[in-house]
Design a protein around this motif. Structure first.
Motif, PDB file in Angstrom:
ATOM      1  N   THR A 115       0.419  -1.312  -0.116  1.00 50.96           N
ATOM      2  CA  THR A 115       0.273  -0.310   0.079  1.00 50.96           C
ATOM      3  C   THR A 115       1.006   1.009   0.094  1.00 50.96           C
ATOM      4  N   GLU A 116       1.811   1.015   0.033  1.00 50.37           N
ATOM      5  CA  GLU A 116       3.147   2.392  -0.270  1.00 50.37           C
ATOM      6  C   GLU A 116       3.003   2.639  -1.305  1.00 50.37           C
ATOM      7  N   SER A 117       3.437   4.209  -1.140  1.00 52.12           N
ATOM      8  CA  SER A 117       3.636   5.136  -2.558  1.00 52.12           C
ATOM      9  C   SER A 117       4.454   4.940  -3.000  1.00 52.12           C
ATOM     10  N   ALA A 118       4.721   4.611  -4.558  1.00 53.94           N
ATOM     11  CA  ALA A 118       6.089   4.376  -4.678  1.00 53.94           C
ATOM     12  C   ALA A 118       6.628   6.071  -5.609  1.00 53.94           C
ATOM     13  N   ASP A 119       6.114   7.270  -5.199  1.00 56.67           N
ATOM     14  CA  ASP A 119       6.560   8.729  -5.403  1.00 56.67           C
ATOM     15  C   ASP A 119       7.340   8.376  -4.522  1.00 56.67           C
ATOM     16  N   PRO A 120       8.027   8.202  -3.362  1.00 59.64           N
ATOM     17  CA  PRO A 120       9.478   8.959  -3.054  1.00 59.64           C
ATOM     18  C   PRO A 120      11.201   8.619  -3.855  1.00 59.64           C
ATOM     19  N   VAL A 121      10.263   7.016  -3.849  1.00 60.79           N
ATOM     20  CA  VAL A 121      11.317   6.124  -4.574  1.00 60.79           C
ATOM     21  C   VAL A 121      11.984   6.560  -6.032  1.00 60.79           C
ATOM     22  N   LEU A 122      10.034   7.158  -6.842  1.00 58.29           N
ATOM     23  CA  LEU A 122      10.897   6.990  -7.932  1.00 58.29           C
ATOM     24  C   LEU A 122      11.321   8.419  -8.248  1.00 58.29           C
ATOM     25  N   ARG A 123      11.227   9.703  -7.539  1.00 61.38           N
ATOM     26  CA  ARG A 123      12.430  11.049  -7.259  1.00 61.38           C
ATOM     27  C   ARG A 123      13.402  10.726  -7.008  1.00 61.38           C
ATOM     28  N   GLU A 124      14.093   9.562  -6.041  1.00 60.26           N
ATOM     29  CA  GLU A 124      15.081   9.500  -6.273  1.00 60.26           C
ATOM     30  C   GLU A 124      16.032   9.215  -6.984  1.00 60.26           C
ATOM     31  N   LEU A 125      15.501   7.651  -7.842  1.00 59.36           N
ATOM     32  CA  LEU A 125      15.854   7.109  -8.899  1.00 59.36           C
ATOM     33  C   LEU A 125      15.478   7.756 -10.665  1.00 59.36           C
ATOM     34  N   ARG A 126      15.007   8.706 -10.617  1.00 62.81           N
ATOM     35  CA  ARG A 126      14.914   9.755 -12.008  1.00 62.81           C
ATOM     36  C   ARG A 126      15.461  10.842 -11.316  1.00 62.81           C
ATOM     37  N   ALA A 127      16.306  11.448 -10.012  1.00 52.29           N
ATOM     38  CA  ALA A 127      16.929  11.586 -10.726  1.00 52.29           C
ATOM     39  C   ALA A 127      18.441  11.638 -10.807  1.00 52.29           C
ATOM     40  N   VAL A 128      19.024  10.447 -10.203  1.00 54.66           N
ATOM     41  CA  VAL A 128      20.586   9.909 -10.708  1.00 54.66           C
ATOM     42  C   VAL A 128      19.771   9.118 -11.517  1.00 54.66           C
ATOM     43  N   ALA A 129      19.014   8.996 -12.286  1.00 62.32           N
ATOM     44  CA  ALA A 129      18.799   8.149 -13.818  1.00 62.32           C
ATOM     45  C   ALA A 129      20.042   8.568 -14.872  1.00 62.32           C
ATOM     46  N   SER A 130      20.298   9.939 -14.835  1.00 57.47           N
ATOM     47  CA  SER A 130      20.983  10.278 -15.822  1.00 57.47           C
ATOM     48  C   SER A 130      22.708   9.528 -15.309  1.00 57.47           C
ATOM     49  N   ARG A 131      23.162   9.838 -14.637  1.00 56.95           N
ATOM     50  CA  ARG A 131      24.052   9.273 -14.002  1.00 56.95           C
ATOM     51  C   ARG A 131      24.323   7.644 -14.162  1.00 56.95           C
ATOM     52  N   MET A 132      23.639   7.152 -13.762  1.00 57.36           N
ATOM     53  CA  MET A 132      23.704   5.487 -13.678  1.00 57.36           C
ATOM     54  C   MET A 132      23.063   5.422 -15.864  1.00 57.36           C
ATOM     55  N   ALA A 133      23.378   6.299 -16.365  1.00 55.70           N
ATOM     56  CA  ALA A 133      22.723   6.291 -17.895  1.00 55.70           C
ATOM     57  C   ALA A 133      24.588   5.786 -18.042  1.00 55.70           C
ATOM     58  N   ASP A 134      24.799   6.863 -17.530  1.00 60.12           N
ATOM     59  CA  ASP A 134      26.706   7.268 -17.730  1.00 60.12           C
ATOM     60  C   ASP A 134      27.888   6.147 -17.412  1.00 60.12           C
ATOM     61  N   ARG A 135      27.089   4.726 -16.970  1.00 58.88           N
ATOM     62  CA  ARG A 135      28.203   4.088 -16.286  1.00 58.88           C
ATOM     63  C   ARG A 135      26.937   2.455 -17.002  1.00 58.88           C
ATOM     64  N   THR A 136      28.563   2.057 -16.881  1.00 57.03           N
ATOM     65  CA  THR A 136      28.474   0.265 -17.518  1.00 57.03           C
ATOM     66  C   THR A 136      27.686  -0.522 -15.913  1.00 57.03           C
ATOM     67  N   VAL A 137      26.970  -2.230 -15.874  1.00 55.71           N
ATOM     68  CA  VAL A 137      26.791  -2.930 -15.392  1.00 55.71           C
ATOM     69  C   VAL A 137      28.357  -3.980 -15.629  1.00 55.71           C
ATOM     70  N   SER A 138      29.363  -4.178 -15.224  1.00 59.52           N
ATOM     71  CA  SER A 138      30.285  -5.210 -16.184  1.00 59.52           C
ATOM     72  C   SER A 138      31.309  -4.807 -17.081  1.00 59.52           C
ATOM     73  N   PRO A 139      31.490  -3.970 -17.556  1.00 61.56           N
ATOM     74  CA  PRO A 139      31.804  -3.473 -18.628  1.00 61.56           C
ATOM     75  C   PRO A 139      32.491  -4.609 -19.232  1.00 61.56           C
ATOM     76  N   HIS A 140      33.249  -5.431 -18.883  1.00 59.78           N
ATOM     77  CA  HIS A 140      34.575  -6.042 -19.604  1.00 59.78           C
ATOM     78  C   HIS A 140      34.165  -7.753 -19.623  1.00 59.78           C
ATOM     79  N   TRP A 141      32.847  -7.857 -19.548  1.00 55.82           N
ATOM     80  CA  TRP A 141      32.177  -8.730 -19.889  1.00 55.82           C
ATOM     81  C   TRP A 141      31.033  -8.870 -19.777  1.00 55.82           C
ATOM     82  N   GLU A 142      30.367  -9.206 -21.164  1.00 59.03           N
ATOM     83  CA  GLU A 142      28.263  -8.744 -21.311  1.00 59.03           C
ATOM     84  C   GLU A 142      27.963  -7.268 -20.747  1.00 59.03           C
ATOM     85  N   PRO A 143      28.061  -6.029 -20.970  1.00 57.93           N
ATOM     86  CA  PRO A 143      28.099  -5.270 -20.007  1.00 57.93           C
ATOM     87  C   PRO A 143      26.462  -5.087 -20.267  1.00 57.93           C
TER      88      PRO A 143
END
Length: 422
Positions: free
Chosen positions: A317-345
């Motif tokens: 029943t918890e609202s997702a809005d507070p978490v979504l705001r934080e996720l979207r605030a850092v989404a562009s910084r996440m997009a600049d990076r890669t998980v496991s860049p040297h193996w099936e990134p």
């Protein structure tokens, strides 16, 4: 009086000194004087001989105190449940301690740092028979030694310990710098019933906690089933046994019951573990793996909490809005990076998109915990304001502040360094 020594947890995994000797004498049932001396030699040999320092120190503190022999004897017999009484072997307690001091002389006493006032008050309010002798040891000889002998007395008398008292004992043990097992091993703790609604872990829990276990190169020397069981059984200090398994099972059922596609579940696991365990390379998809996780949780719960019947997770029943705001605030910084860049990134923006689905379609709390995990995996720098907001969100969901601290304190430092260098 007291000691200023390195954290005892560096040297010992559990008890040491005179309280460890009391434990061994108790286990030996009714040793004679020769056997008691041999047990003392074993204690002195702990930690490559450092045990002799602690044993001699404990003995010297008692001998240097003004405590009368009857008080010393009462405290010793309480800690050993009368397993070895020097008076039955023709010695007073002081004479027996003196024989130990001759073999393992203690160092010169130095100023102590520790909770000296709290310990005797705790002892005097306990249900132990004649607790005043142990309390006087803490006041007139050494607070740490008195505390350790008090713990031995609780254990040998099989006195039940409630959760509140357990927390107090644990906190005192930390203030003395003692290893955790010295306090909790052997205690008969009356734990509250398992309840995933009670957030008493000191850090991460559930599925997000599991992904951290499977990050890195752990799999080169550990079977996945073993690591999975260890993670599911890794309850935090002060948690009812089985708590981690219950949290993990709850998160897992939520993911399995959700409408998230199997491919999304697979991507979630691979990104949150930084491809530490590549289920896609082993012929498993995310749904297969989640079912294995759920099975292992039930196995662990059968061992640790056999009376526990896992309920179906309550509706979110918890609202997702507070978490979504934080996720979207850092989404562009996440997009600049890669998980496991040297193996099936895995591109950071894809990982962020998967997180958004967890937040909106599964559980905001789980999504928040996985956001913290992904910020760590991707080494995303964050500001002090963001860090403070994450702490408030953690408190909102009922988590301890260490949930954020463990994952992100280094990220804040990196962010500050970046601002200084720009």
């Amino acid at each position: 009086m007291g000691r200023r020594r390195p954290a005892f947890g560096v040297l010992y995994e559990g008890d040491f000194g005179l309280s460890e000797l009391a434990a061994r004498i108790f286990d030996a049932q009714a040793p004679d004087a020769g056997r008691a001396l041999a047990l003392a030699a074993e204690v002195a040999g702990l930690a490559e001989g450092e045990g002799a320092v602690e044993l001699g120190d404990d003995v010297r503190r008692l001998l240097d105190s003004a405590l009368p022999d009857d008080v010393l004897r009462t405290a010793w017999l309480a800690a050993t449940l009368h397993r070895f009484d020097p008076s039955e072997h023709g010695m007073t307690l002081r004479e027996w301690l003196s024989s130990l001091a001759d073999r393992w002389p203690g160092p010169k006493a130095v100023a102590e740092e520790g909770p000296c006032e709290a310990v005797p008050a705790l002892i005097r309010t306990s249900s132990l028979p004649e607790p005043s002798a142990l309390a006087r040891v803490t006041e007139e000889a050494d607070a740490g030694l008195g505390f350790r002998l008090f713990l031995r007395a609780i254990k040998v008398h099989s006195g039940p310990v409630g959760k509140e008292q357990y927390d107090r004992l644990t906190a005192l043990g930390k203030q003395f710098g003692y290893p955790g097992p010295l306090v909790h091993d052997g205690l008969d703790v009356r734990w509250p019933a398992l309840d995933t609604g009670r957030r008493d872990a000191l850090g991460d829990v559930g599925f997000s906690h599991l992904t951290a276990w499977f990050a890195g190169s752990w799999h080169h020397d550990t079977k996945p089933e073993r690591a999975l069981r260890q993670a599911a059984a890794a309850d935090h200090e002060g948690q009812t046994p089985g708590s981690q398994a219950a949290f993990l099972l709850q998160d897992t059922i939520r993911l399995l019951d959700s409408a998230l596609p199997t491919s999304t579940l697979t991507m979630l696991w691979l990104s949150a573990t930084a491809r530490g365990y590549n289920i896609d390379q082993l012929g498993m998809d995310g749904r297969d793996w989640l079912q294995r996780i759920a099975w292992m949780c039930r196995e662990v719960l059968r061992d640790l909490a056999p009376a526990y019947t896992p309920p179906r997770p309550r509706a979110v029943t918890e609202s997702a809005d507070p978490v979504l705001r934080e996720l979207r605030a850092v989404a562009s910084r996440m997009a600049d990076r890669t998980v496991s860049p040297h193996w099936e990134p895995i591109p950071g923006d894809e990982a962020a998109a998967v997180l958004e689905q967890v937040v909106t379609r599964v559980d905001p709390d789980l999504g928040f915990r996985l956001l913290l995990r992904m910020l760590d995996v991707l080494s995303v720098p964050i500001t002090e304001d963001e860090y403070a907001r994450y702490q408030r969100l953690a408190a909102h969901f009922g988590h301890h502040e260490h949930l954020v601290t463990e994952a992100l304190w280094q990220r804040v430092e990196d962010s500050d360094a970046g601002e200084r260098n720009s």
